[in-house]
Write a protein that holds these residues in place. Structure first.
Motif, mmCIF file in Angstrom:
data_model
loop_
_atom_site.group_PDB
_atom_site.id
_atom_site.type_symbol
_atom_site.label_atom_id
_atom_site.label_comp_id
_atom_site.label_asym_id
_atom_site.label_seq_id
_atom_site.Cartn_x
_atom_site.Cartn_y
_atom_site.Cartn_z
ATOM 1 N N VAL A 92 0.260 9.021 -2.298
ATOM 2 C CA VAL A 92 -0.150 8.310 -3.509
ATOM 3 C C VAL A 92 -0.354 9.303 -4.643
ATOM 4 N N GLY A 93 -0.495 8.761 -5.848
ATOM 5 C CA GLY A 93 -0.739 9.586 -7.021
ATOM 6 C C GLY A 93 -0.250 8.868 -8.259
ATOM 7 N N LEU A 94 -0.487 9.462 -9.405
ATOM 8 C CA LEU A 94 0.020 8.901 -10.653
ATOM 9 C C LEU A 94 1.544 9.007 -10.680
ATOM 10 N N PRO A 95 2.216 8.236 -11.555
ATOM 11 C CA PRO A 95 3.667 8.393 -11.694
ATOM 12 C C PRO A 95 4.037 9.811 -12.137
ATOM 13 N N ASN A 96 5.186 10.261 -11.689
ATOM 14 C CA ASN A 96 5.762 11.540 -12.133
ATOM 15 C C ASN A 96 4.937 12.767 -11.752
ATOM 16 N N VAL A 97 4.241 12.723 -10.629
ATOM 17 C CA VAL A 97 3.552 13.932 -10.163
ATOM 18 C C VAL A 97 4.337 14.608 -9.049
ATOM 19 N N GLY A 98 5.469 14.014 -8.631
ATOM 20 C CA GLY A 98 6.333 14.640 -7.635
ATOM 21 C C GLY A 98 6.315 13.985 -6.271
ATOM 22 N N LYS A 99 5.803 12.754 -6.187
ATOM 23 C CA LYS A 99 5.674 12.091 -4.880
ATOM 24 C C LYS A 99 7.022 11.862 -4.215
ATOM 25 N N SER A 100 7.951 11.259 -4.924
ATOM 26 C CA SER A 100 9.238 10.929 -4.307
ATOM 27 C C SER A 100 10.090 12.168 -4.070
ATOM 28 N N THR A 101 9.987 13.174 -4.954
ATOM 29 C CA THR A 101 10.681 14.439 -4.715
ATOM 30 C C THR A 101 10.171 15.061 -3.420
ATOM 31 N N ALA B 2 4.576 3.785 -4.542
ATOM 32 C CA ALA B 2 4.817 3.973 -5.979
ATOM 33 C C ALA B 2 3.553 4.397 -6.714
ATOM 34 N N GLY B 3 3.745 5.059 -7.859
ATOM 35 C CA GLY B 3 2.627 5.595 -8.625
ATOM 36 C C GLY B 3 1.695 4.531 -9.168
ATOM 37 N N LEU B 4 0.404 4.797 -9.061
ATOM 38 C CA LEU B 4 -0.616 3.934 -9.647
ATOM 39 C C LEU B 4 -0.918 4.415 -11.063
ATOM 40 N N VAL B 5 -1.454 3.521 -11.893
ATOM 41 C CA VAL B 5 -1.866 3.878 -13.253
ATOM 42 C C VAL B 5 -3.247 3.295 -13.503
ATOM 43 N N ARG B 6 -3.826 3.648 -14.640
ATOM 44 C CA ARG B 6 -5.099 3.028 -15.014
ATOM 45 C C ARG B 6 -4.944 1.503 -15.011
ATOM 46 N N SER C 136 -2.682 -0.406 4.161
ATOM 47 C CA SER C 136 -2.133 -0.508 5.515
ATOM 48 C C SER C 136 -1.916 0.849 6.188
ATOM 49 N N VAL C 137 -2.057 1.970 5.445
ATOM 50 C CA VAL C 137 -1.841 3.282 6.071
ATOM 51 C C VAL C 137 -3.148 3.804 6.659
ATOM 52 N N ASP C 138 -3.040 4.870 7.464
ATOM 53 C CA ASP C 138 -4.205 5.409 8.170
ATOM 54 C C ASP C 138 -4.864 6.578 7.443
ATOM 55 N N ALA C 139 -4.112 7.256 6.600
ATOM 56 C CA ALA C 139 -4.642 8.391 5.842
ATOM 57 C C ALA C 139 -3.867 8.504 4.541
ATOM 58 N N ILE C 140 -4.452 9.211 3.590
ATOM 59 C CA ILE C 140 -3.876 9.297 2.251
ATOM 60 C C ILE C 140 -3.524 10.746 1.900
ATOM 61 N N LEU C 141 -2.285 10.949 1.477
ATOM 62 C CA LEU C 141 -1.836 12.223 0.918
ATOM 63 C C LEU C 141 -1.796 12.042 -0.594
ATOM 64 N N HIS C 142 -2.782 12.600 -1.274
ATOM 65 C CA HIS C 142 -2.919 12.387 -2.715
ATOM 66 C C HIS C 142 -2.253 13.542 -3.459
ATOM 67 N N ASP D 57 -6.692 13.178 -13.098
ATOM 68 C CA ASP D 57 -5.747 12.347 -12.349
ATOM 69 C C ASP D 57 -6.363 11.854 -11.040
ATOM 70 N N ILE D 58 -7.074 12.745 -10.347
ATOM 71 C CA ILE D 58 -7.748 12.360 -9.111
ATOM 72 C C ILE D 58 -8.752 11.253 -9.383
ATOM 73 N N GLU D 59 -9.513 11.418 -10.462
ATOM 74 C CA GLU D 59 -10.558 10.438 -10.773
ATOM 75 C C GLU D 59 -9.967 9.089 -11.168
ATOM 76 N N ILE D 60 -8.817 9.100 -11.838
ATOM 77 C CA ILE D 60 -8.157 7.837 -12.184
ATOM 78 C C ILE D 60 -7.773 7.085 -10.915
ATOM 79 N N ILE D 61 -7.124 7.784 -10.000
ATOM 80 C CA ILE D 61 -6.688 7.138 -8.766
ATOM 81 C C ILE D 61 -7.895 6.690 -7.950
ATOM 82 N N GLN D 62 -8.897 7.567 -7.815
ATOM 83 C CA GLN D 62 -10.069 7.202 -7.011
ATOM 84 C C GLN D 62 -10.790 5.994 -7.595
ATOM 85 N N LEU D 63 -10.915 5.936 -8.920
ATOM 86 C CA LEU D 63 -11.574 4.786 -9.548
ATOM 87 C C LEU D 63 -10.817 3.498 -9.261
ATOM 88 N N GLU D 64 -9.491 3.543 -9.358
ATOM 89 C CA GLU D 64 -8.708 2.339 -9.090
ATOM 90 C C GLU D 64 -8.852 1.895 -7.627
#
Length: 363
Positions: free
Chosen positions: A8-17, A74-78, A96-102, A124-131
């Protein structure tokens, strides 16, 4: 085992790469948000030098490493918890997953846009954690209402679930994740049954550029945050890893040496994900294959046998167990048996990471 870790993470931080490099599954990577519409699932081998150590003594046709399942979400946003972006759809995937790779971006590059228009991994961490907290809050409030009604008839289990949901809401109102709660065993079971996203273990993946492969100021900030949360951190360059993945085996060693690395970052990530999921490995070894099997920490011998086949667990009699160090020293199972290093263990034996085992069963 079908345990999964979700990226997980914001869009364009390199998740899919990163996911592409991990799995070679061809997840689309693009320089704009939301290019990942459905979660991609890949099976990632866990590098383990012990497999080759065993094959150095026991000749075998092939080796099969352990693996973990990685889900690219897919990337989360505010505002994702309120449906912004493609919010609720992906929050369901995370649940549905067991652990998170942020994944957090820890490098500057004017050619790669950032949804928040600046590079700040803690923000960025705080945005995702808040959501995630807000999404869990909605779920906990509904759960509290449901079980409070059921508990009026004297249902003790419903009362437990209602009280736990109330405790969760109190935590979330303080901006704290479910992991921060002080839970009894029964309460923790209720939290896990509720599939709270913020109850899942977290590994921060710092995505850096080549100049930051050995750390930078942004990574230091993430490490400090992770220490406070008792979370893990892995340093990786998704771009470099994608380049490594395209190289022939013989070219990789030289490329890694030029970068000052002993192994690809993906190897570390796979092992840390495995650890994050609370997993360990035991081995079976024979002329056809040497194989790493995945079991939870604390598993007993019959449970370990059941990973191979349910009949092995159902008809378990005993297990022959030895350590790799004894195999390397004595050079054969026969020699270990003569030296008393090949043990016979029963149903109550708690399997240790790295055990080599043969099972005897009768169905």
């Amino acid at each position: 085992m079908a345990l999964q870790a979700g990226i997980v993470g914001l869009p364009n931080v390199g998740k899919s790469t990163l996911f592409n490099a991990l799995t070679a599954a061809g997840a689309e990577a693009a320089n704009y948000p939301f290019c990942t519409i459905e979660p991609n699932v890949g099976v990632v081998p866990v590098p383990d030098a012990r497999l080759e150590q065993i094959r150095g003594v026991i000749a075998s046709e092939k080796i099969i490493p352990a693996s973990v399942e990685i889900v690219d979400i897919a990337g989360l946003v505010r505002g994702a918890s309120k449906g912004e972006g493609l919010g609720n759809q992906f929050l369901g995937h995370i649940r549905s997953v067991d652990a998170i790779l942020h994944v957090v971006r820890c490098f500057e590059d004017g050619d790669v846009t950032h949804v928040e228009n600046s590079i700040d991994p803690i923000r960025d961490i705080e945005i995702i954690q808040l959501e995630l907290i807000l999404a869990d809050m909605q779920s906990a409030e509904k759960r509290a209402d449901k079980y409070r009604k059921q508990s009026k008839g004297g249902d003790k289990e419903a009362l437990l679930h209602a009280n736990v949901a109330d405790k969760l809401c109190a935590l979330f109102n303080e901006g704290k994740p479910a992991l921060a709660g002080d839970w009894t065993d029964d309460e923790l079971a209720s939290v896990m049954a509720a599939q709270m996203i913020t109850a899942k273990p977290v590994l921060y993946v710092c995505n850096v550029d080549e100049a930051g492969l050995h750390g930078n100021a942004l990574v230091d900030r993430v490490r400090a945050r992770a220490t406070e949360e008792k979370a893990g951190v892995v340093l990786i360059s998704a771009k470099v890893e994608s380049e490594i993945a395209e190289l022939d085996e013989e070219d990789r060693a030289g490329f890694l040496a030029d970068l000052g690395l002993e192994e690809p970052g993906l190897a570390t990530l796979a092992r840390e994900t495995y650890r994050l999921l609370g997993l360990q490995t035991y081995f079976t070894a024979g002329p056809k294959e040497i194989r790493a099997w995945t079991i939870p920490l604390g598993a007993k011998a019959p449970q370990a046998a059941g990973v191979i086949h349910t009949d092995f667990e159902r008809g378990f009699i005993k297990a022959e167990v030895y350590a790799i160090r004894d195999l390397l020293e004595l050079k054969s199972e026969a020699a270990m048996r003569s030296a008393g290093k090949l043990r016979i263990e029963g149903k109550e034996y708690v399997v240790q990471d790295g055990d080599v085992m043969h099972f005897r069963f009768n169905v």
